[in-house]
Design an enzyme around this catalytic site. Structure first.
Site, PDB file in Angstrom:
ATOM      1  N   CYS A 143      -0.193   7.294  -3.662  1.00  0.00           N
ATOM      2  CA  CYS A 143      -1.546   7.460  -4.158  1.00  0.00           C
ATOM      3  C   CYS A 143      -2.269   6.165  -4.523  1.00  0.00           C
ATOM      4  CB  CYS A 143      -1.553   8.456  -5.327  1.00  0.00           C
ATOM      5  SG  CYS A 143      -3.164   9.155  -5.552  1.00  0.00           S
ATOM      6  N   LYS A 177       6.459   5.318  -8.090  1.00  0.00           N
ATOM      7  CA  LYS A 177       5.079   4.817  -8.082  1.00  0.00           C
ATOM      8  C   LYS A 177       4.901   3.675  -9.084  1.00  0.00           C
ATOM      9  CE  LYS A 177       0.336   6.623  -8.473  1.00  0.00           C
ATOM     10  NZ  LYS A 177      -0.426   7.902  -8.682  1.00  0.00           N
ATOM     11  N   GLU A 232       1.894  13.547  -2.616  1.00  0.00           N
ATOM     12  CA  GLU A 232       2.373  13.163  -3.947  1.00  0.00           C
ATOM     13  C   GLU A 232       2.502  14.428  -4.795  1.00  0.00           C
ATOM     14  OE1 GLU A 232      -0.857  11.517  -6.258  1.00  0.00           O
ATOM     15  OE2 GLU A 232       0.510  10.423  -7.596  1.00  0.00           O
TER      16      GLU A 232
HETATM   17  N1  ING Z   1      -5.232   9.253  -8.074  1.00  0.00           N
HETATM   18  C1  ING Z   1      -6.357   8.472  -7.760  1.00  0.00           C
HETATM   19  C2  ING Z   1      -6.140   7.500  -6.610  1.00  0.00           C
HETATM   20  O1  ING Z   1      -5.833   6.341  -6.796  1.00  0.00           O
HETATM   21  C3  ING Z   1      -8.286   7.235  -8.474  1.00  0.00           C
HETATM   22  C4  ING Z   1      -6.961   7.792  -8.944  1.00  0.00           C
HETATM   23  C5  ING Z   1      -9.259   8.085  -7.979  1.00  0.00           C
HETATM   24  C6  ING Z   1      -8.498   5.900  -8.522  1.00  0.00           C
HETATM   25  C7  ING Z   1     -10.465   7.558  -7.520  1.00  0.00           C
HETATM   26  C8  ING Z   1      -9.721   5.366  -8.081  1.00  0.00           C
HETATM   27  C9  ING Z   1     -10.726   6.195  -7.591  1.00  0.00           C
HETATM   28  O2  ING Z   1      -6.368   7.942  -5.505  1.00  0.00           O
HETATM   29  C10 ING Z   1      -3.928   8.942  -8.259  1.00  0.00           C
HETATM   30  N2  ING Z   1      -3.108   9.964  -8.545  1.00  0.00           N
HETATM   31  O3  ING Z   1      -3.495   7.791  -8.198  1.00  0.00           O
END
Ligand code: ING
Length: 308
Positions: A168, A123, A46
């Protein structure tokens, strides 16, 4: 046998000061390695061209827009498309897309072996927040800088297989895999930038984050009888650690390739698309087993509604 040798091209950190040209050089080096390993397709993370800029608070739209691409390929990425075409390798990578109508998306593209863009995904699930949060050790401002994707979860025929993409946070939502599963997807490719630590309390350590990332992708693969390739941008970006954990998952939910480190690294696996057939014609033969008359809440409700 419809086999695609897939390379997961994990990227190490990209610093705020790093140029797109320097990143593309790294992507090209991984592409050359993939060619030597006989890859037909290479998957990058990403927002592969820049640092994970949503961690930074910005107010000037010009400063924000500097992180976005207004054409694809553009000057910085054309060498990647040209080399992929010369090598006959399909590629997928994520970037920040600014449309001619001045809309902003967290986007990924999929090409064929001639570097023609056959698919674009934007996304849908944007985590984090849209206003400055002083309580956080670092910001997570995807809701500020991007709009939710408006293309749904398409599936395309590419390299004689049904392919889809997500990005992601999308990988944590079972609806994402099922939307593509109901189109017969056989290979889902995704990139991620996931902080190694929680921005609010620093708890919920790296081990649990790696587990949840893998759990999400292996479940999605198994429950939809599809290959899943998840590729990280990892390492420390301007002092902010991102976790690695890039993996290739087979249609039975087994991890068949896994990155070792947190830098630029290629993982490779020969993915036989026909290995999706067994799951799609037995346990997850959706036409035979699903009972949609009982699934109404999944699309009619956003949040929780307790029974009276
Ligand atoms: N980053 C993270 C993801 O979903 C996150 C945000 C991190 C959510 C840890 C929950 C726990 O992997 C992105 N960019 O979506």
């Amino acid at each position: 046998m419809r086999e695609i040798v897939v390379g997961g091209a994990q990227l190490g950190p990209i610093q705020r000061a790093d140029s797109r040209a320097a990143v593309v050089e790294r992507m090209l080096a991984l592409l050359e390695r993939a060619a030597k390993e006989g890859c037909g397709m290479v998957v990058y993370p990403e927002l592969a061209l820049t640092t994970f800029f949503p961690r930074h608070w910005m107010e000037e739209q010009a400063e924000i827009d500097a992180w976005f691409e207004t054409e694809m390929p553009g000057d910085a990425t054309r060498p990647l498309f040209d080399r992929a075409r010369a090598l006959g390798i399909a590629i997928s990578f994520g970037y920040a897309e600014r449309t001619p109508e001045d809309r902003h998306f967290n986007t990924s593209i999929l090409t064929d072996r001639a570097a023609r863009i056959v698919g674009t995904y934007r996304k849908v699930h944007l985590p984090g927040h849209s206003e400055y949060d002083a309580d956080r050790a670092f910001q997570h401002l995807e809701k500020r800088y991007f709009e939710p994707g408006d293309l749904g979860f398409p599936v395309w025929r590419n390299l004689d297989a049904w392919m889809g993409m997500c990005i992601c946070n999308d990988r944590r939502w079972p609806e994402v895999y099922r939307e593509m599963g109901l189109q017969g997807v056989e290979l889902i490719v995704l990139g991620y930038n996931t902080p190694s630590v929680n921005s609010q309390n620093g708890a919920e350590g790296l081990e649990q984050r790696l587990y949840h990332s893998e759990l999400s992708m292996t479940a999605g693969a198994y429950q939809n009888a599809t290959w899943v390739v998840g590729v990280a941008k990892a390492g420390e970006e301007d002092g902010h650690p991102l976790m690695a954990g890039s993996i290739i998952v087979d249609p039975n939910g087994y991890v068949v390739a896994r990155a070792e480190g947190e830098g630029d690294e290629l993982i490779v696996h020969a993915c036989d698309m026909d290995r999706c057939t067994f799951g799609k014609t037995t346990i997850f033969d959706f036409a035979r087993h699903r009972r949609t008359e009982h699934y109404g809440r999944i699309t009619s409700q956003t949040g929780v509604v307790h029974p009276e």
